[in-house]
Write a protein that holds these residues in place. Structure first.
Motif, mmCIF file in Angstrom:
data_model
loop_
_atom_site.group_PDB
_atom_site.id
_atom_site.type_symbol
_atom_site.label_atom_id
_atom_site.label_comp_id
_atom_site.label_asym_id
_atom_site.label_seq_id
_atom_site.Cartn_x
_atom_site.Cartn_y
_atom_site.Cartn_z
ATOM 1 N N LYS A 268 21.199 -74.708 60.531
ATOM 2 C CA LYS A 268 20.094 -75.363 61.275
ATOM 3 C C LYS A 268 20.284 -75.158 62.779
ATOM 4 O O LYS A 268 19.337 -74.886 63.511
ATOM 5 N N ASN A 271 18.936 -72.114 64.033
ATOM 6 C CA ASN A 271 17.467 -72.020 63.959
ATOM 7 C C ASN A 271 16.957 -71.512 62.611
ATOM 8 O O ASN A 271 15.875 -70.929 62.520
ATOM 9 N N GLU A 273 15.704 -72.481 58.798
ATOM 10 C CA GLU A 273 15.110 -73.644 58.126
ATOM 11 C C GLU A 273 15.834 -73.901 56.800
ATOM 12 O O GLU A 273 15.886 -73.015 55.938
ATOM 13 N N SER A 275 16.063 -76.798 53.683
ATOM 14 C CA SER A 275 15.551 -78.080 53.151
ATOM 15 C C SER A 275 16.240 -78.386 51.825
ATOM 16 O O SER A 275 16.355 -77.522 50.959
ATOM 17 N N ASN A 287 12.761 -66.916 61.744
ATOM 18 C CA ASN A 287 12.708 -67.274 63.177
ATOM 19 C C ASN A 287 13.825 -66.522 63.898
ATOM 20 O O ASN A 287 14.743 -65.994 63.273
#
Ligand code: EPZ
Length: 419
Positions: A268, A271, A273, A275, A287
């Motif tokens: 994280k 950068n 993601e 979940s 990203n």
């Protein structure tokens, strides 16, 4: 001999299921020697190291069979041999985990001294110090360690370092010892908890596994039991980085998110993601990857077994990052191989400085150890052109069908026979 041929791959996409944990199943299989009944172990990963452990258990007298894939039936009515030969120990250092259980079960154990390995000298002084504190006579001659004790006596033992293997060996020695053993400064890795869960299901009395103080009260004997091995947090972390580095979107199933926290936190920060779901974790790349520093530490710090894979990710990040390896003295052997692929990394003792924005180009590279091999495969996924990874036996020791699982996610990877 086999090689992996890896071409630049598009973003990985889809779902992958993680196998049972190598570093949990090996001590658990060793611990079956403590029981005189039938054990059924599920979610056993198909690994070279597991095959060697099965060979070792058969050598000591266990009967092993399998009724279904990834399940093993292990029954040790009697121990017929307590010597683990050199040729098996050199193939797998974790053979040293037979020392505690053999000694506890039959009063004697003889294991060839495990040499060092690529990542370090791998001493076992803490294992031996603890066993002798419990009353074992330890003899070291002709490359053999022979431990003997009529009966092990429970003791309070302080581990100079929270060694995973020493904690496991001493828990296994203590479950049949006379009285109470207290291990202080014990390792708290999830694999220790899984070993303790299995042993408790066999009738052992263990409190505090997963904390730095483990109390074991000896019992007269242990019965066999049925146990499902926890999932492999390092395999899961490797797939997390595979998705991140290719800018993919992958759901990694059969994971325990709590065990992945140090990896999730760092991804994280970079950068990426991430979940969490109940028994799964989704990682989405794409990203700009931020450069992040890491320092490996005992659990729950960032795992040393994820250091090489993370280094590969950082070669593609937007800036420089520093990796400090505090657990093993020689765990940067993958660096020269990554440099062959175009990475720019400088090593200074226990630290590696990684320049980001590397444009990696395919080349022939060799796996120097299990996790280094995984790191090179991850690099091959994003390198231009063809990357050939050799010495696959390192990878096959600890990853179940890694290339097949990656291919199912869209990776351009294949295994070929070479002369
Ligand atoms: C286990 O090795 C794992 N192996 C390793 O995974 C893992 O990297 C390591 O724990 C650390 O998490 C298995 O579980 C089979 P340690 P282990 O004893 O038990 C020093 C992989 O890639 N030490 O915690 O050998 C030692 O030199 C493998 O899956 C002593 O000084 O690790 C090292 O610097 C690689 N004296 C540090 O402790 C001792 O008696 C950590 O070793 C024992 C260890």
């Amino acid at each position: 001999m086999e090689n992996l041929i890896i071409n630049h791959s598009k973003p990985l996409y889809g779902e992958v299921t993680v196998s049972g944990s190598k570093n949990a199943v090996l001590p658990i299989l060793a611990a079956t020697v403590l029981t005189s009944g039938e054990n059924i172990i599920h979610d056993v990963p198909e690994l070279e190291d597991v095959k060697i452990m099965e060979e070792i258990l058969s050598t000591v007298g266990s009967k092993i069979s399998s009724d279904s894939p990834n399940s093993l039936k292990v029954e040790t009515t009697a121990i017929k041999n307590f010597e683990i030969p050199y040729e098996l120990v050199t193939k797998m250092r974790a053979s040293i985990l037979l020392l505690g259980p053999l000694l506890a079960r039959c009063g004697k154990a003889s294991v060839s001294f495990p040499g060092g390995c690529a990542i370090g000298s791998r001493p076992i002084d803490l294992h031996l110090k603890g066993l002798s504190a419990m009353g074992a006579d330890i003899e070291q001659s002709n490359g053999l360690i022979t431990a003997s004790a009529k009966k092990l006596i429970g003791k309070k033992i302080y581990l100079d370092f929270p060694s995973v293997g020493a904690t496991e060996n001493l828990i296994m020695a203590a479950v049949l010892a006379e009285g109470e053993t207290i291990l202080e400064n014990a390792a708290i890795e999830p694999e220790i908890v899984d070993l303790s869960t299995y042993l408790s299901s066999c009738g052992a009395q263990i409190q505090g596994a997963g904390t730095d103080t483990v109390k074991i009260t000896g019992v007269p004997e242990l019965k066999g039991s049925e146990h499902t091995v926890i999932s492999d947090r390092i395999e899961a972390g490797t797939f997390m980085i595979a998705s991140a580095i290719t800018g993919g979107n992958v759901l990694i199933k059969n994971v325990i998110p709590a065990h992945l926290k140090p990896i999730t936190a760092k991804l994280k920060e970079a950068n990426i993601e991430v979940s969490e779901e109940l028994n799964a974790i989704r990682v989405k790349g794409g990203n700009l990857i931020k450069n992040v520093d890491i320092k490996t530490l005992p659990y729950p710090g960032f795992p040393t077994d994820m250091q090489a894979q993370f280094a590969t990710l950082m070669t593609t990040s937007a800036g420089n990052s520093i990796i400090v390896e505090t657990i093993f003295e020689n765990r940067f052997l993958y660096v020269p191989e990554l440099i062959r692929l175009g990475a720019n990394i400088k090593i200074d003792g226990r630290a590696a400085v990684i320049s980001g924005n590397a444009s990696l180009n395919g080349a022939k590279v060799k796996a120097t150890d299990l996790r280094a091999g995984a790191a090179l495969i991850l690099a091959g996924l994003v390198a231009d052109g063809v990357t050939t990874v050799t010495d696959l036996y390192h990878i096959d020791r600890g990853y179940e069908k890694l290339d097949q699982k990656l291919s199912a996610l869209g990776a351009n990877i294949s295994r070929i026979e070479t002369e």
